[in-house]
Write an enzyme that holds these catalytic residues in place. Structure first.
Site, PDB file in Angstrom:
ATOM      1  N   TYR A   1     -33.885  -0.377   0.088  1.00 55.89           N
ATOM      2  CA  TYR A   1     -33.231  -0.278  -1.221  1.00 55.89           C
ATOM      3  C   TYR A   1     -33.734   0.945  -1.965  1.00 55.89           C
ATOM      4  O   TYR A   1     -34.927   1.181  -2.026  1.00 55.89           O
ATOM      5  CB  TYR A   1     -33.524  -1.526  -2.072  1.00 55.89           C
TER       6      TYR A   1
ATOM      7  N   GLU B   1     -32.210   2.319  -5.316  1.00 55.93           N
ATOM      8  CA  GLU B   1     -31.447   2.617  -6.543  1.00 55.93           C
ATOM      9  C   GLU B   1     -32.109   3.766  -7.299  1.00 55.93           C
ATOM     10  O   GLU B   1     -33.336   3.806  -7.431  1.00 55.93           O
ATOM     11  CB  GLU B   1     -31.383   1.381  -7.435  1.00 55.93           C
TER      12      GLU B   1
ATOM     13  N   ASP C   1      -9.625  16.790  -4.802  1.00 56.06           N
ATOM     14  CA  ASP C   1      -9.962  15.733  -3.845  1.00 56.06           C
ATOM     15  C   ASP C   1      -9.623  16.269  -2.458  1.00 56.06           C
ATOM     16  O   ASP C   1      -8.466  16.301  -2.050  1.00 56.06           O
ATOM     17  CB  ASP C   1      -9.167  14.475  -4.165  1.00 56.06           C
TER      18      ASP C   1
ATOM     19  N   THR D   1     -14.234  12.471   0.951  1.00 54.45           N
ATOM     20  CA  THR D   1     -14.803  11.539   1.911  1.00 54.45           C
ATOM     21  C   THR D   1     -15.557  12.378   2.936  1.00 54.45           C
ATOM     22  O   THR D   1     -15.395  13.600   3.005  1.00 54.45           O
ATOM     23  CB  THR D   1     -13.719  10.729   2.647  1.00 54.45           C
TER      24      THR D   1
ATOM     25  N   LYS E   1     -13.350  12.157   7.529  1.00 50.34           N
ATOM     26  CA  LYS E   1     -12.059  12.626   8.034  1.00 50.34           C
ATOM     27  C   LYS E   1     -12.291  13.919   8.829  1.00 50.34           C
ATOM     28  O   LYS E   1     -13.021  13.890   9.816  1.00 50.34           O
ATOM     29  CB  LYS E   1     -11.074  12.719   6.880  1.00 50.34           C
TER      30      LYS E   1
ATOM     31  N   ARG F   1     -18.359   7.019   7.589  1.00 48.32           N
ATOM     32  CA  ARG F   1     -17.533   6.576   6.464  1.00 48.32           C
ATOM     33  C   ARG F   1     -18.376   6.639   5.203  1.00 48.32           C
ATOM     34  O   ARG F   1     -19.374   5.914   5.076  1.00 48.32           O
ATOM     35  CB  ARG F   1     -17.019   5.152   6.670  1.00 48.32           C
TER      36      ARG F   1
HETATM   37  C1  LIG Z   1      -8.941   8.943   2.232  1.00 51.14           C
HETATM   38  C2  LIG Z   1      -8.789   9.415   0.830  1.00 51.14           C
HETATM   39  C3  LIG Z   1      -9.449   8.791  -0.232  1.00 51.14           C
HETATM   40  C4  LIG Z   1     -10.113   7.441  -0.127  1.00 51.14           C
HETATM   41  O1  LIG Z   1     -11.100   7.289   0.707  1.00 51.14           O
HETATM   42  P1  LIG Z   1     -11.616   5.831   1.153  1.00 51.14           P
HETATM   43  O2  LIG Z   1     -12.873   6.177   1.800  1.00 51.14           O
HETATM   44  O3  LIG Z   1     -10.560   5.279   2.044  1.00 51.14           O
HETATM   45  O4  LIG Z   1     -11.778   5.014  -0.079  1.00 51.14           O
HETATM   46  C5  LIG Z   1      -9.375   9.371  -1.473  1.00 51.14           C
HETATM   47  N1  LIG Z   1      -8.648  10.484  -1.675  1.00 51.14           N
HETATM   48  C6  LIG Z   1      -7.957  11.086  -0.691  1.00 51.14           C
HETATM   49  C7  LIG Z   1      -7.167  12.311  -0.977  1.00 51.14           C
HETATM   50  C8  LIG Z   1      -7.992  10.564   0.599  1.00 51.14           C
HETATM   51  O5  LIG Z   1      -7.296  11.157   1.558  1.00 51.14           O
END
Ligand SMILES: *Cc1c(COP(=O)(O)O)cnc(C)c1O
Length: 427
Positions: free
Chosen positions: A62, A64, A208, A234, A237, A243
């Site tokens: 943990y 925090e 994003d 994220t 990807k 993840r």
């Molecule tokens: C995949 C994605 C997210 C969300 O990610 P999670 O890990 O699935 O919550 C947010 N914004 C964009 C543009 C994404 O492609």
């Protein structure tokens, strides 16, 4: 479905002994990921190193707070892990500040709302059916119910972001936050154009880059960092990490971002994920990753050309990045029917709305595909004609209900995949 390969040797001895039922499911998933052509553009294969880091005893701790300012003792190693991850993130993306604690992309974006807006304030993003993400103020998301989401889209004639609409909407609504980026955008994002509009409107601009982070890191897509206030991404990807998610920001926003993530939204960070993010960032800083990012884009371009040559309609007419959005209306096959048939053929895609889709989100007109995973397995532009041909035959078979052809494609796909082992999977 025919069994195409023998069982893999035991790969998780402790798990197999303690919980054979669960171990069997993991083994089946390993085989599925090994044998199929995975075209979902938000997915990838992490390296064995990333996989190992995410399965370590860092899981047991943990922590925090932030390095040097924790609420629990015993952080001698954890602090260094997190500092390594943040330093690597800042170096790779050229950002002033990085926070690697968000549990995933959606909580990262909620933290951005918490940092810069009050409930009821206006936030602006791209509409989900146009290619935006739920967490950019779309109605069914907390970001669209606790905040007042206003949404822009793409032009019906070009499939490209309608910057006249973005500007008019931003100046009329003066949103606290403007999000750019999305989940089904096949074209380069013009961050400078968004920055000019955000400046005029007095809005915090957030890029994003969840989908394209690996392309940005590898120099295959322009970086938002010089143009925006905050970068949300994220890590799982195109960046090919575990993840998880990261928020990067200009120094002036560092405190607001950190406070929003913890204690604003989350408790203890997932240290095993932080470690795996650090490993992925290290991998992404190597010259080979630049080659990977450029190969992802080259493969997508080659695949788009092969699909166009077979009469497929692609939103915006093609792609600049890793992603292709196919409108199957002219092929007379609903996206979901095509996606399910392709799945039976060992080609894994997702059905997706296309801009101005006359069909419903759960039964839309399109499918969304991408090249991050196949590129991680070493497939190159030479292979894209075969991939397009399988998709073409699969979509036709979906229309005619030709299960024999789907089974034949599945075997052909498995053959090619066997010759190109995936990172991180037992061979
Ligand atoms: C995949 C994605 C997210 C969300 O990610 P999670 O890990 O699935 O919550 C947010 N914004 C964009 C543009 C994404 O492609």
């Amino acid at each position: 479905m025919t069994d195409l390969s023998p069982a893999l040797p035991p790969h998780h001895p402790a798990l197999s002994a303690a919980d054979p039922e669960l171990a069997a499911l993991v083994g089946a998933e390993e085989r599925l990921q090994a044998e199929t052509l995975r075209l979902i553009p938000s997915e990838n294969y992490v390296s064995g190193a990333v996989l190992e880091a995410s399965g370590t005893v860092l899981q047991n701790k943990y922590s925090e707070g932030y390095p040097g300012r924790r609420y629990y003792e015993g952080q001698q190693n954890i602090d260094r892990v997190e500092l390594l991850a943040t330093a690597r993130a800042k170096a790779l993306f050229g950002a002033d500040h990085a926070n690697v604690q968000p549990y995933s992309g959606s909580p990262a974006n909620l933290a951005v709302h918490l940092a810069f807006a009050e409930p009821g304030d206006t936030v602006m993003g791209m509409a989900l059916p146009m290619g935006g993400h739920l967490t950019h103020g779309w109605g069914v998301s907390a970001t669209g119910t606790w905040f007042r989401g206003v949404q822009y889209g793409v032009r019906p004639d070009t499939g490209l972001i309608d910057f006249d609409q973005v500007r008019d909407l931003a100046l009329a609504e003066r949103p606290r936050i403007i999000f750019c980026g999305g989940t089904a955008l096949p074209r380069t994002i013009d961050f400078a154009a968004f920055a000019e509009i955000a400046r005029e409107a007095g809005s915090v601009l957030v890029a994003d880059i969840a989908h394209i982070a690996g392309l940005v890191a590898g120099g295959a897509h322009p970086s938002p960092v010089p143009h925006v206030d905050v970068v949300s991404t994220t890590t799982h990807k195109t960046l090919r990490g575990p993840r998880g998610a990261m928020l990067m920001a200009r120094e002036e926003h560092a405190k607001a971002i950190d406070k929003a993530v913890f204690p604003g939204l989350q408790g203890g960070p997932h240290n095993q994920t932080t470690a795996a993010i650090a490993v992925a960032l290290h991998e992404a800083a190597q010259p080979a990753f630049r080659d990977y990012a450029h190969a992802v884009v080259a493969n997508a371009g080659a695949l788009a050309a092969e699909l166009l040559a077979r009469g497929f309609d692609l939103v915006s007419g093609g792609t600049d990045n890793h992603l292709i959005l196919m409108d199957l209306t002219s092929k007379d096959v609903p996206g979901k029917v095509a996606a399910k048939a392709l799945d039976r053929a060992g080609i894994v895609v997702n059905y997706n709305t296309v801009p101005y889709d006359p069909r419903k989100p759960f039964d839309p007109s399109g499918i969304r595909i991408g090249t991050p995973s196949l590129t991680s397995r070493g497939l190159g532009t030479d292979h894209m004609a075969a991939v397009a041909e399988w998709i073409d035959r699969g979509v036709t078979a979906a229309r005619t209900g030709d299960e024999d052809t789907l089974a034949k494609i599945r075997a052909e796909v498995a053959d090619l995949m066997a010759a190109h082992p995936a990172p991180g999977l037992p061979v």
